[in-house]
Design a protein around this motif. Structure first.
Motif, PDB file in Angstrom:
ATOM      1  N   TYR A  24      19.863  31.873  33.365  1.00  0.00           N
ATOM      2  CA  TYR A  24      20.930  32.790  32.967  1.00  0.00           C
ATOM      3  C   TYR A  24      21.339  33.628  34.171  1.00  0.00           C
ATOM      4  O   TYR A  24      20.506  34.382  34.699  1.00  0.00           O
ATOM      5  N   PRO A  25      22.592  33.539  34.575  1.00  0.00           N
ATOM      6  CA  PRO A  25      23.027  34.471  35.630  1.00  0.00           C
ATOM      7  C   PRO A  25      23.018  35.877  35.056  1.00  0.00           C
ATOM      8  O   PRO A  25      23.220  36.060  33.849  1.00  0.00           O
ATOM      9  N   ARG A  26      22.755  36.849  35.889  1.00  0.00           N
ATOM     10  CA  ARG A  26      22.732  38.221  35.372  1.00  0.00           C
ATOM     11  C   ARG A  26      24.084  38.561  34.744  1.00  0.00           C
ATOM     12  O   ARG A  26      25.133  38.089  35.213  1.00  0.00           O
ATOM     13  N   ALA A  27      24.031  39.385  33.707  1.00  0.00           N
ATOM     14  CA  ALA A  27      25.230  39.666  32.908  1.00  0.00           C
ATOM     15  C   ALA A  27      26.338  40.310  33.749  1.00  0.00           C
ATOM     16  O   ALA A  27      27.523  40.111  33.480  1.00  0.00           O
ATOM     17  N   SER A  28      25.934  41.061  34.784  1.00  0.00           N
ATOM     18  CA  SER A  28      26.950  41.769  35.574  1.00  0.00           C
ATOM     19  C   SER A  28      27.649  40.866  36.588  1.00  0.00           C
ATOM     20  O   SER A  28      28.589  41.287  37.251  1.00  0.00           O
ATOM     21  N   LEU A  29      27.167  39.612  36.736  1.00  0.00           N
ATOM     22  CA  LEU A  29      27.782  38.734  37.740  1.00  0.00           C
ATOM     23  C   LEU A  29      29.230  38.406  37.388  1.00  0.00           C
ATOM     24  O   LEU A  29      30.095  38.390  38.279  1.00  0.00           O
ATOM     25  N   GLY A  30      29.483  38.160  36.107  1.00  0.00           N
ATOM     26  CA  GLY A  30      30.855  37.831  35.672  1.00  0.00           C
ATOM     27  C   GLY A  30      31.844  38.925  36.030  1.00  0.00           C
ATOM     28  O   GLY A  30      32.823  38.672  36.760  1.00  0.00           O
TER      29      GLY A  30
ATOM     30  N   THR B   5      47.777  30.506  31.839  1.00  0.00           N
ATOM     31  CA  THR B   5      47.516  29.057  31.789  1.00  0.00           C
ATOM     32  C   THR B   5      47.670  28.496  33.183  1.00  0.00           C
ATOM     33  O   THR B   5      48.302  29.103  34.049  1.00  0.00           O
ATOM     34  N   VAL B   6      47.087  27.322  33.388  1.00  0.00           N
ATOM     35  CA  VAL B   6      47.205  26.670  34.691  1.00  0.00           C
ATOM     36  C   VAL B   6      48.646  26.261  34.939  1.00  0.00           C
ATOM     37  O   VAL B   6      49.162  26.353  36.040  1.00  0.00           O
ATOM     38  N   SER B   7      49.346  25.839  33.859  1.00  0.00           N
ATOM     39  CA  SER B   7      50.697  25.305  34.049  1.00  0.00           C
ATOM     40  C   SER B   7      51.695  26.352  34.527  1.00  0.00           C
ATOM     41  O   SER B   7      52.689  26.013  35.152  1.00  0.00           O
ATOM     42  N   ASN B   8      51.453  27.627  34.217  1.00  0.00           N
ATOM     43  CA  ASN B   8      52.432  28.619  34.683  1.00  0.00           C
ATOM     44  C   ASN B   8      51.997  29.350  35.959  1.00  0.00           C
ATOM     45  O   ASN B   8      52.602  30.321  36.355  1.00  0.00           O
ATOM     46  N   ALA B  17      49.643  35.590  41.239  1.00  0.00           N
ATOM     47  CA  ALA B  17      48.275  35.893  41.647  1.00  0.00           C
ATOM     48  C   ALA B  17      47.470  36.433  40.471  1.00  0.00           C
ATOM     49  O   ALA B  17      46.321  36.028  40.249  1.00  0.00           O
ATOM     50  N   ALA B  18      48.097  37.323  39.704  1.00  0.00           N
ATOM     51  CA  ALA B  18      47.405  37.899  38.545  1.00  0.00           C
ATOM     52  C   ALA B  18      47.079  36.808  37.533  1.00  0.00           C
ATOM     53  O   ALA B  18      46.004  36.801  36.938  1.00  0.00           O
ATOM     54  N   ASN B  19      48.007  35.879  37.386  1.00  0.00           N
ATOM     55  CA  ASN B  19      47.791  34.778  36.449  1.00  0.00           C
ATOM     56  C   ASN B  19      46.627  33.901  36.907  1.00  0.00           C
ATOM     57  O   ASN B  19      45.784  33.490  36.108  1.00  0.00           O
ATOM     58  N   ALA B  20      46.590  33.620  38.218  1.00  0.00           N
ATOM     59  CA  ALA B  20      45.505  32.810  38.775  1.00  0.00           C
ATOM     60  C   ALA B  20      44.170  33.497  38.540  1.00  0.00           C
ATOM     61  O   ALA B  20      43.183  32.857  38.171  1.00  0.00           O
ATOM     62  N   GLU B  21      44.145  34.814  38.737  1.00  0.00           N
ATOM     63  CA  GLU B  21      42.900  35.568  38.511  1.00  0.00           C
ATOM     64  C   GLU B  21      42.488  35.501  37.048  1.00  0.00           C
ATOM     65  O   GLU B  21      41.301  35.343  36.731  1.00  0.00           O
ATOM     66  N   ALA B  22      43.487  35.595  36.158  1.00  0.00           N
ATOM     67  CA  ALA B  22      43.177  35.550  34.727  1.00  0.00           C
ATOM     68  C   ALA B  22      42.611  34.191  34.332  1.00  0.00           C
ATOM     69  O   ALA B  22      41.626  34.104  33.593  1.00  0.00           O
ATOM     70  N   VAL B  23      43.221  33.125  34.880  1.00  0.00           N
ATOM     71  CA  VAL B  23      42.730  31.775  34.588  1.00  0.00           C
ATOM     72  C   VAL B  23      41.307  31.620  35.110  1.00  0.00           C
ATOM     73  O   VAL B  23      40.422  31.115  34.419  1.00  0.00           O
ATOM     74  N   CYS B  24      41.083  32.104  36.336  1.00  0.00           N
ATOM     75  CA  CYS B  24      39.742  31.990  36.918  1.00  0.00           C
ATOM     76  C   CYS B  24      38.726  32.800  36.116  1.00  0.00           C
ATOM     77  O   CYS B  24      37.571  32.387  35.983  1.00  0.00           O
ATOM     78  N   GLU B  26      38.839  33.312  32.940  1.00  0.00           N
ATOM     79  CA  GLU B  26      38.531  32.500  31.748  1.00  0.00           C
ATOM     80  C   GLU B  26      37.610  31.338  32.115  1.00  0.00           C
ATOM     81  O   GLU B  26      36.688  30.998  31.376  1.00  0.00           O
ATOM     82  N   TRP B  27      37.893  30.740  33.248  1.00  0.00           N
ATOM     83  CA  TRP B  27      37.057  29.622  33.697  1.00  0.00           C
ATOM     84  C   TRP B  27      35.636  30.097  33.993  1.00  0.00           C
ATOM     85  O   TRP B  27      34.687  29.365  33.773  1.00  0.00           O
ATOM     86  N   TYR B  28      35.522  31.308  34.527  1.00  0.00           N
ATOM     87  CA  TYR B  28      34.174  31.816  34.775  1.00  0.00           C
ATOM     88  C   TYR B  28      33.424  31.954  33.451  1.00  0.00           C
ATOM     89  O   TYR B  28      32.258  31.588  33.345  1.00  0.00           O
TER      90      TYR B  28
END
Lengths: 198, 183
Positions: A24-30, B5-8, B17-24, B26-28
Motif C-alpha cells: 500500500y502506498p502511503r495515503a498522502s502520496l496521492g 477526459t483524454v479526448s478533450n 493543462a488543468a484538464n491533463a492534471e485532472a485526468v492524471c 483520476e488515473w492515479y
C-alpha cells in the motif's frame, strides 16, 4: 479462472504466494503527486546537466589516444617535454622504444633521449633503459661499424609546436643500440627531401 | 462543466493543462497502486518507489498528448511510462537491489497479531530477495504480473511481444525464482 489454468502445475504454489503480495502506498502520496502536478513541478533529474553520448565518446577517444599512443606533453615555462611511445626505434623487432624530447615550443631541441619501455608503462619511468641521450647538438654515439640501420618515424608533434609535423631519424645497431637520434620538421615542397636535423 | 477526459485534452485552450492534471489525478486513483506495486517489485526502498511513482505521473501529464486510447488502455500506457522511468533511474543510480527485513512496512497484511505480521513479512522478504537475485528481464515480467497485476495480453502490450512469448518467458522466470528460493 483462465489465469490459473495457464500456470504449470509446479509453479502454482509460487503463483499463489506472489499473488498474495500487495503493498500500500502511503495515503498522502496521492495528494502529494496531484499537488506536484498542479504546481507543474519539474521531474527529478530533468534539467540537470548531462553529458551527451557524443561528448562521452569524444572523451573516451581522447583517453584511448593518450593511453595507447603513450603520448603526453608537459609544459614548463617556455620548454616543452614530449614523451612518445612505443615504437621499434632500435631495430630489435619489438615496439618497446620511446622518445623523450625537450624543446622550445616548435623551435630549438634541447634534449632527445630514446629509451626502452621496460615496465610497459607506455611512458618514460625511472626503471626504463636509456639507449641514447643527447643534448642540443646532433651527434653520433659510439662506433658506427657494420650492421647499422636507419629508421625514420614521422609525423607527430614532437617539439610542442602544435602541428604533427615532426619526424625522427635514428641510426641503430639492432637489437638494442641507438647511435644517433635527430628530430626534423617535415615541410611540404622540395625542402621535404632535405632533412634539417635538429 | 465538461468532465476531464483524454479526448478533450489539448482542445480546451488554456484549460488543457488543468484538464491533463485532472485526468492524471483520476488515473492515479485508478492505477497509482499498480504503479507503486510494480516499483516495489524492483526497488527495496519504499521512498524510492514513492519517488518513482510520482515521477511516472509527472511524465504522464507531460506526455499525455501521446496517449492513444485506440492503441491500448491507460493502465498499459502508464506502465510503459513507469518502465521507462525505472530504466532511467537504474541508469542513474546503478543500484543493486536487496530487501532487508524490516523495510516492508507498506506490506498489506491481514494478520491479527504482530507475530503473524512478522512471519508474513519474513515470507514476503524471502520472496522479494529471490526476485532481487533474478536477472532484470525476469524481474520485469514478475513485476508486471504480480506487482501491477497485468494479464498476459496487457503485459504483451507493455513489452511489445506476443502473448505466447510472455507466457513462456514468465514461466521460465518463475522457474528460475523457484530454483533461487530452494537453493
Amino acid at each position: 479462472m483462465k489465469r490459473k489454468r495457464d500456470i504449470p502445475e509446479h509453479l502454482r504454489e509460487l503463483d499463489a504466494a506472489l499473488s498474495r503480495i500487495r503493498f500500500y502506498p502511503r495515503a498522502s502520496l496521492g495528494p502529494e503527486v496531484i499537488g506536484r502536478l498542479r504546481r507543474g513541478e519539474r521531474l527529478k533529474g530533468v534539467g540537470s546537466p548531462r553529458i551527451s553520448r557524443s561528448t562521452l565518446w569524444a572523451i573516451a577517444a581522447a583517453l584511448v589516444l593518450i593511453v595507447t599512443g603513450g603520448f603526453w606533453v608537459h609544459r614548463s615555462g617556455r620548454e616543452v617535454t614530449v614523451d612518445h611511445c612505443c615504437f621499434d626505434f632500435d631495430g630489435g623487432g619489438r615496439a618497446d622504444d620511446g622518445v623523450l624530447v625537450v624543446a622550445s615550443h616548435g623551435d630549438q631541441v634541447h634534449r632527445i633521449a630514446v629509451y626502452e619501455d621496460r615496465d610497459g608503462s607506455h611512458s618514460f619511468t625511472p626503471g626504463d633503459v636509456i639507449r641514447i641521450d643527447r643534448g642540443r647538438h646532433v651527434a653520433v654515439d659510439g662506433v658506427t661499424a657494420g650492421g647499422l640501420v636507419t629508421a625514420r618515424h614521422c609525423c607527430s608533434d614532437l617539439d610542442g609546436g602544435g602541428p604533427p609535423d615532426d619526424g625522427l631519424v635514428l641510426l641503430s645497431i639492432p637489437p638494442d643500440k641507438v647511435t644517433l637520434v635527430a628530430l626534423y620538421e617535415s615541410r611540404p615542397g622540395p625542402s621535404q627531401t632535405r632533412l634539417t636535423l635538429r | 462543466m465538461t468532465p476531464p477526459t483524454v479526448s478533450n485534452i489539448g482542445k480546451t485552450g488554456s484549460g488543457a493543462a488543468a484538464n491533463a492534471e485532472a485526468v492524471c489525478g483520476e488515473w492515479y486513483e485508478s492505477h497509482g497502486a499498480a504503479v507503486y506495486n510494480y516499483f516495489r517489485f524492483h526497488v527495496a526502498d519504499t521512498e524510492a518507489a514513492e519517488d518513482l511513482t510520482a515521477d511516472t505521473f509527472l511524465h504522464v501529464v507531460r506526455a499525455i498528448d501521446c496517449f492513444d486510447p485506440n492503441k491500448g488502455s491507460p493502465k498499459t500506457w502508464i506502465l510503459t511510462v513507469a518502465r521507462n522511468v525505472l530504466m532511467d533511474w537504474r541508469r542513474r543510480a546503478r543500484l543493486r537491489q536487496y530487501v532487508p527485513i524490516g523495510t516492508l512496512h507498506d506490506l498489506a497484511v491481514e494478520a491479527p497479531s504482530p507475530e503473524e505480521r512478522l512471519l508474513r513479512e519474513e515470507e514476503v522478504g524471502r520472496l522479494m530477495n529471490g526476485i532481487a537475485a533474478l536477472a532484470p528481464a525476469d524481474r520485469e515480467l514478475i513485476g508486471l504480473r504480480y506487482g501491477s497485476e497485468l494479464d498476459t495480453a496487457e503485459m504483451a502490450a507493455v513489452l511489445g511481444i506476443r502473448e505466447g512469448a510472455v507466457r513462456s518467458r514468465l514461466w521460465r522466470a518463475m522457474s528460475r525464482l523457484r530454483e533461487e528460493l530452494t537453493s
